[in-house]
Motif scaffolding. Structure first.
Motif, PDB file in Angstrom:
ATOM      1  N   THR A 102      -0.829 -38.765 -13.609  1.00  0.00           N
ATOM      2  CA  THR A 102       0.558 -39.227 -13.753  1.00  0.00           C
ATOM      3  C   THR A 102       0.620 -40.758 -13.733  1.00  0.00           C
ATOM      4  OG1 THR A 102       1.357 -37.221 -12.681  1.00  0.00           O
ATOM      5  CG2 THR A 102       2.861 -39.107 -12.739  1.00  0.00           C
ATOM      6  N   ALA A 103      -0.236 -41.364 -12.920  1.00  0.00           N
ATOM      7  CA  ALA A 103      -0.190 -42.816 -12.771  1.00  0.00           C
ATOM      8  C   ALA A 103      -0.742 -43.548 -13.995  1.00  0.00           C
ATOM      9  CB  ALA A 103      -0.985 -43.230 -11.518  1.00  0.00           C
ATOM     10  N   PHE A 104      -1.745 -42.948 -14.667  1.00  0.00           N
ATOM     11  CA  PHE A 104      -2.409 -43.698 -15.726  1.00  0.00           C
ATOM     12  C   PHE A 104      -2.213 -43.135 -17.126  1.00  0.00           C
ATOM     13  CE2 PHE A 104      -4.371 -46.818 -13.245  1.00  0.00           C
ATOM     14  CZ  PHE A 104      -4.860 -46.255 -12.084  1.00  0.00           C
ATOM     15  N   ASN A 105      -1.893 -41.868 -17.214  1.00  0.00           N
ATOM     16  CA  ASN A 105      -1.710 -41.285 -18.554  1.00  0.00           C
ATOM     17  C   ASN A 105      -0.321 -41.663 -19.070  1.00  0.00           C
ATOM     18  OD1 ASN A 105      -1.996 -39.878 -20.890  1.00  0.00           O
ATOM     19  ND2 ASN A 105      -1.856 -37.834 -19.959  1.00  0.00           N
ATOM     20  N   ARG A 106      -0.149 -42.946 -19.305  1.00  0.00           N
ATOM     21  CA  ARG A 106       1.158 -43.488 -19.697  1.00  0.00           C
ATOM     22  C   ARG A 106       0.967 -44.479 -20.846  1.00  0.00           C
ATOM     23  NH1 ARG A 106       4.151 -45.174 -14.188  1.00  0.00           N
ATOM     24  NH2 ARG A 106       4.965 -46.644 -15.715  1.00  0.00           N
ATOM     25  N   ARG A 107       2.004 -44.562 -21.630  1.00  0.00           N
ATOM     26  CA  ARG A 107       1.936 -45.431 -22.811  1.00  0.00           C
ATOM     27  C   ARG A 107       1.829 -46.903 -22.412  1.00  0.00           C
ATOM     28  NH1 ARG A 107       1.258 -44.308 -28.355  1.00  0.00           N
ATOM     29  NH2 ARG A 107       1.356 -46.356 -29.345  1.00  0.00           N
ATOM     30  N   ASP A 108       2.538 -47.270 -21.312  1.00  0.00           N
ATOM     31  CA  ASP A 108       2.479 -48.680 -20.925  1.00  0.00           C
ATOM     32  C   ASP A 108       1.083 -49.068 -20.446  1.00  0.00           C
ATOM     33  OD1 ASP A 108       3.633 -48.574 -17.486  1.00  0.00           O
ATOM     34  OD2 ASP A 108       2.755 -46.995 -18.709  1.00  0.00           O
ATOM     35  N   VAL A 109       0.358 -48.107 -19.801  1.00  0.00           N
ATOM     36  CA  VAL A 109      -1.016 -48.386 -19.395  1.00  0.00           C
ATOM     37  C   VAL A 109      -1.891 -48.536 -20.633  1.00  0.00           C
ATOM     38  CG1 VAL A 109      -3.013 -47.504 -18.134  1.00  0.00           C
ATOM     39  CG2 VAL A 109      -0.703 -47.182 -17.211  1.00  0.00           C
ATOM     40  N   HIS A 110      -1.709 -47.630 -21.597  1.00  0.00           N
ATOM     41  CA  HIS A 110      -2.449 -47.712 -22.862  1.00  0.00           C
ATOM     42  C   HIS A 110      -2.221 -49.067 -23.545  1.00  0.00           C
ATOM     43  CE1 HIS A 110      -2.805 -47.035 -27.265  1.00  0.00           C
ATOM     44  NE2 HIS A 110      -3.912 -46.402 -26.922  1.00  0.00           N
ATOM     45  N   GLN A 134     -13.071 -37.150 -16.504  1.00  0.00           N
ATOM     46  CA  GLN A 134     -12.231 -36.875 -17.670  1.00  0.00           C
ATOM     47  C   GLN A 134     -11.457 -38.148 -18.053  1.00  0.00           C
ATOM     48  OE1 GLN A 134     -12.321 -33.950 -19.240  1.00  0.00           O
ATOM     49  NE2 GLN A 134     -11.063 -34.819 -20.849  1.00  0.00           N
ATOM     50  N   ILE A 135     -11.558 -38.539 -19.341  1.00  0.00           N
ATOM     51  CA  ILE A 135     -10.836 -39.707 -19.824  1.00  0.00           C
ATOM     52  C   ILE A 135      -9.333 -39.445 -19.727  1.00  0.00           C
ATOM     53  CG2 ILE A 135     -10.351 -41.159 -21.811  1.00  0.00           C
ATOM     54  CD1 ILE A 135     -13.056 -41.668 -20.658  1.00  0.00           C
ATOM     55  N   VAL A 136      -8.598 -40.363 -19.049  1.00  0.00           N
ATOM     56  CA  VAL A 136      -7.143 -40.222 -18.876  1.00  0.00           C
ATOM     57  C   VAL A 136      -6.417 -41.081 -19.905  1.00  0.00           C
ATOM     58  CG1 VAL A 136      -5.231 -40.588 -17.264  1.00  0.00           C
ATOM     59  CG2 VAL A 136      -7.421 -39.703 -16.436  1.00  0.00           C
ATOM     60  N   VAL A 137      -6.909 -42.284 -20.104  1.00  0.00           N
ATOM     61  CA  VAL A 137      -6.287 -43.169 -21.087  1.00  0.00           C
ATOM     62  C   VAL A 137      -7.388 -44.036 -21.692  1.00  0.00           C
ATOM     63  CG1 VAL A 137      -5.740 -44.943 -19.362  1.00  0.00           C
ATOM     64  CG2 VAL A 137      -4.477 -44.885 -21.501  1.00  0.00           C
ATOM     65  N   THR A 138      -7.305 -44.302 -22.981  1.00  0.00           N
ATOM     66  CA  THR A 138      -8.314 -45.099 -23.676  1.00  0.00           C
ATOM     67  C   THR A 138      -7.666 -45.838 -24.819  1.00  0.00           C
ATOM     68  OG1 THR A 138     -10.333 -45.031 -25.000  1.00  0.00           O
ATOM     69  CG2 THR A 138      -8.943 -43.084 -25.067  1.00  0.00           C
ATOM     70  N   THR A 139      -8.212 -47.002 -25.126  1.00  0.00           N
ATOM     71  CA  THR A 139      -7.678 -47.767 -26.252  1.00  0.00           C
ATOM     72  C   THR A 139      -8.116 -47.179 -27.583  1.00  0.00           C
ATOM     73  OG1 THR A 139      -9.601 -49.232 -26.174  1.00  0.00           O
ATOM     74  CG2 THR A 139      -7.634 -49.914 -24.933  1.00  0.00           C
ATOM     75  N   ALA A 140      -9.065 -46.240 -27.571  1.00  0.00           N
ATOM     76  CA  ALA A 140      -9.553 -45.672 -28.828  1.00  0.00           C
ATOM     77  C   ALA A 140      -8.511 -44.803 -29.498  1.00  0.00           C
ATOM     78  CB  ALA A 140     -10.815 -44.855 -28.580  1.00  0.00           C
ATOM     79  N   ALA A 141      -7.640 -44.176 -28.739  1.00  0.00           N
ATOM     80  CA  ALA A 141      -6.645 -43.274 -29.342  1.00  0.00           C
ATOM     81  C   ALA A 141      -5.552 -42.978 -28.325  1.00  0.00           C
ATOM     82  CB  ALA A 141      -7.303 -41.976 -29.791  1.00  0.00           C
ATOM     83  N   TRP A 142      -4.417 -42.677 -28.835  1.00  0.00           N
ATOM     84  CA  TRP A 142      -3.309 -42.213 -27.987  1.00  0.00           C
ATOM     85  C   TRP A 142      -2.714 -40.959 -28.616  1.00  0.00           C
ATOM     86  CZ3 TRP A 142      -1.392 -42.658 -23.305  1.00  0.00           C
ATOM     87  CH2 TRP A 142      -0.122 -42.102 -23.030  1.00  0.00           C
TER      88      TRP A 142
END
Length: 782
Positions: A102-110, A134-142
């Protein structure tokens, strides 16, 4: 000393006993002087050796220190981004896996991570993974793809490690695009200090190569980036696939690091050379830089100086001895003159029958051997074969690198041929890059010729290292058998030449046996050449146009003019059937002029935003009226110069490049665009980009059509498009036939595309510039 003894034995005017005593004294005096000087010179040379080693160690140490500092700054900028994310995570509730997501799987973090990547070009990707990897957020894709990194060493190191230390991975294959990547990671902890996940940044291994290449200045250097445990993270050059392994001399290296020793000598297993190694720690990080130089490179200058000193000293000491020996030798000059005349006679006979450059038989000796083989065939029934060989792509190598390199290549090829043929056979150089072989004494000449031709094809088409330049040539072979293919030498050679021509026309780098149909084909080529003259006069040639598409807007940019010959008996002929003949007999000049004038006249009637592309033959550049023809064609048609693209091949640059370069610059000054066609398949394409005034490059269709099935072709297309962008040169992808290929070339960054997916070549009356049917639906980029 042997000369001196010979002089003594030859006799002189003085009595033998007095002469012997004087010469012995002279010998002992010379030996004493040589001994004394050898000791002094030896000591000096040894001291110079020590100085050379110390200088190399100092310089490699300086380079290691510079590289360590540069790496520290580069890694520091990456680590700053990682630390900022780590510090920001302390304000978030990440006590559980669900809260972590919840804390990191966010568009603003991306978006925040993307901002770091945009600021730091060395970062390929930045991501956050939970405690399970498990990858939560990455710049490679959203949103983030389902990728788990729990098996990666950097994740395991961060999970089990204590404190706030930066973890570094061994180079790994990136799961996004397959490139070699080094990962820097730090652990994320919840409020109780328990491991909650990691934040990491992926850096392409080429980043370290770029840092090294911007600094090094000594030949034979090896650059290693090493982890604290002795694991090699990056090596340049890496000829032994050492990345990810422990150092071969790990114990020695660990001792040096532990004791603070910055230099040591070691036998490198990677290349079997003794190397002097300098070690420098990367400030603030558990990494080390090794710079090593071979002992051979270190002592190269010393060897030259030592040789010069030794030679100079020996020369001074031996001058008097050599002078005496020269006087003694004069007594035998008559005998030596006689021997010299005999040797020169032998050399003249050799030169008359052998090729001076390669040492093989020349045409004269070859014809003698062929006639000898014919005589044996008639007398004893001994069959034989003649093989004609021609090097493929030799002329571009000779023109580009000069005759010295070309001669060196011919000598190397001749040496390989000499090693292949038997002593009873005859290998000859007939002239230029044309070779020939007579193979005799075989029960089945066809089978034995097949074996010999296969061996030649296995030996000749290889990489040649000529004066530091690597070149590749192929070889085409034509074979004629006696007596089936001729009963005299001239007929056999002519038929072997026809088979050679057939091998070249079928793609080169192969062999063909003579067939009677080849004589018919040769006659057919002559007839076609005669028909071409009449066809030009009768107006049998016509232009077909194939549209070129702007990949961004998917709208037509213009069209390429492609010449066709509507032969009254043979039907519609494509360029590959007649362009080569036209270039060989000079008809390309009037044909090319007609194409240029007709294309300009047609394009002048199109909407003003559309352009036309016309191919120019290298032969047209050899005629001084090319510029006048272009000006006349533009003036008569009213076509603006900026609407005309002229497509050339790199042969224009290789052949007579200085004069052709002046012509290209003058065309460019008039506003005409210059396009390099078939880019990627020649010898000098990269140099052409530096020298020629190019506006656009067309990537050869062989790469485009293999993109969907061969990742190496796709990578080449991406690299060429990126190279074009960096040089301000537009790129066109040729041969696009499927929507998948269009998607790939568009994603690769090609600005234009051409192929049957959009339009087949059609007459101008059938030409349409509407958006192609295949692009009227949305085509998503990869």
């Amino acid at each position: 000393m042997r000369d001196l003894v010979a002089a003594i034995e030859s006799g002189a005017a003085m009595p033998r006993d007095r002469r012997s005593i004087a010469m012995k004294r002279l010998c002992w005096a010379a030996i004493l002087l040589l001994g004394l000087s050898a000791g002094a010179v030896g000591g000096t040379i040894w001291q110079l050796r020590n100085d050379a080693i110390q200088d190399a160690i100092t310089e490699t140490g300086n380079i290691a220190t510079i590289l360590a500092g540069q790496l520290s700054r580069s890694i520091g900028s990456i680590d700053s981004a990682i630390l900022e994310v780590q510090r920001e995570s302390s304000s978030r509730d990440i006590e559980t896996r669900a809260k972590f997501h919840t804390a990191f799987n966010r568009r603003d973090v991306h978006d925040t991570l993307n901002q770091f990547v945009a600021k730091l070009p060395q970062i390929f990707n930045m991501a956050i993974a939970d405690a399970d990897g498990q990858i939560v957020v990455t710049t490679a894709a959203w949103p983030a793809p389902a990728i788990n990194v729990a098996d990666r060493d950097y994740f395991q190191s961060a999970r089990t490690g204590a404190g706030n230390q930066l973890s570094t991975s061994i180079p790994i294959t990136n799961r996004i695009d397959g490139t070699q990547t080094v990962v820097f990671a730090r652990r994320l902890e919840d409020s109780t200090g328990q491991f909650a996940g990691i934040v990491f940044a992926s850096v392409n291994s080429k980043t370290f190569s770029a840092i090294y290449e911007s600094t090094h200045s000594i030949h034979s250097l090896i650059f290693n980036l090493i982890r604290q445990d002795g694991t090699i993270l990056f090596r340049h050059p890496d000829t032994a696939d050492s990345v990810g392994r422990r150092l071969s001399g790990e114990a020695t290296w660990q001792d040096a690091v532990a004791t603070g020793t910055k230099n040591f000598r070691i036998l490198a297993k990677s290349d079997g050379n003794y190397r002097y190694v300098s070690v420098s720690a990367v400030p603030e990080y558990p990494l080390f830089v090794n710079i090593s130089v071979t002992e051979g490179a270190t002592l190269e200058g010393w060897f030259r100086r030592a040789a010069a000193i030794g030679l100079g000293s020996a020369t001074l000491l031996l001058c008097s001895i050599f002078l005496l020996v020269a006087v003694m030798r004069q007594m035998g000059s008559l005998r030596e003159s006689e021997a010299s005349l005999t040797q020169k006679s032998r050399e003249l006979a050799y030169m008359a029958r052998c090729d001076a450059l390669t040492g093989l038989a020349n045409r004269t000796l070859f014809m003698e051997k062929a006639n000898d083989a014919l005589a044996r065939m008639q007398r004893y029934g001994e069959r034989f074969s003649i093989l004609m060989l021609d090097l493929d792509q030799f002329k571009p190598v000779n023109d580009l690198y000069g005759h010295a390199v070309g001669d060196s290549l011919l000598k190397t090829v001749a040496a390989r041929l000499h090693g292949i043929v038997r002593d009873v056979d005859c290998a000859a150089r007939l002239g230029g890059d044309e070779f020939a072989i007579i193979q005799t004494g075989e029960q089945n000449p066809r089978d034995s010729s097949t074996v010999l031709a296969s061996r030649i094809l296995g030996a000749i088409p290889q990489t040649y290292d000529l004066d530091g330049r690597e070149v590749v040539v192929g070889v085409s072979i034509g074979v004629a058998l006696a007596p089936e293919d001729g009963s005299d030498a001239d007929t056999l050679i002519r038929n072997a030449d026809l088979a050679l021509y057939k091998a070249k026309s079928e793609g080169r780098n192969r062999y063909r046996f003579f067939e009677t149909s080849m004589t018919i084909e040769e006659r057919d080529r002559r007839d076609l050449k005669d028909d071409m003259r009449e066809g030009l006069a009768r107006g049998e040639f016509e232009l077909h146009y194939q549209t070129i598409v702007d990949t961004a807007s998917r709208e037509c940019w213009g069209a390429e003019a492609l010449v066709r010959w509507r032969h009254p008996e043979r039907g519609l002929l494509l360029p590959e059937k007649f362009i080569g003949l036209a270039e060989a007999n000079g008809l390309i000049i009037p044909l090319g002029e007609w194409v240029l004038r007709q294309a300009c006249a047609d394009a002048a009637k199109w909407p003003p935003h559309l352009k036309v592309a016309v191919n120019l033959s290298p032969v047209q550049f050899k005629r001084t009226e090319l510029l006048n023809t272009l000006k006349s064609a533009l003036g008569e048609s009213g076509l603006e110069p900026n609407r005309l693209d002229l497509e050339i091949t790199e042969t224009v640059f290789v052949e007579n490049n200085e004069e052709n370069l002046l012509v290209l610059h003058e065309l460019k000054d008039q506003g005409i665009s210059i396009v390099l066609d078939d880019f990627g398949v020649g010898y000098s394409s990269m140099r052409c980009l530096q020298i020629l005034p190019l506006d656009k490059i067309k990537i050869d269709k062989s790469f485009i059509q293999r993109m969907t099935s061969h990742s190496d072709s796709a990578a080449i297309v991406v690299a060429i498009a990126g190279l074009g962008r960096s040089l301000g040169i537009e790129t066109t992808a040729e041969g696009v036939e499927t929507p998948e290929q269009f998607t790939l070339v568009r994603s690769a960054g090609c600005q234009f595309a051409q192929g049957t997916l959009f339009s087949r070549p059609v007459l101008v009356s059938e030409l349409s510039f509407e958006r192609p049917e295949s692009l009227r639906h949305d085509v998503r980029a990869a």
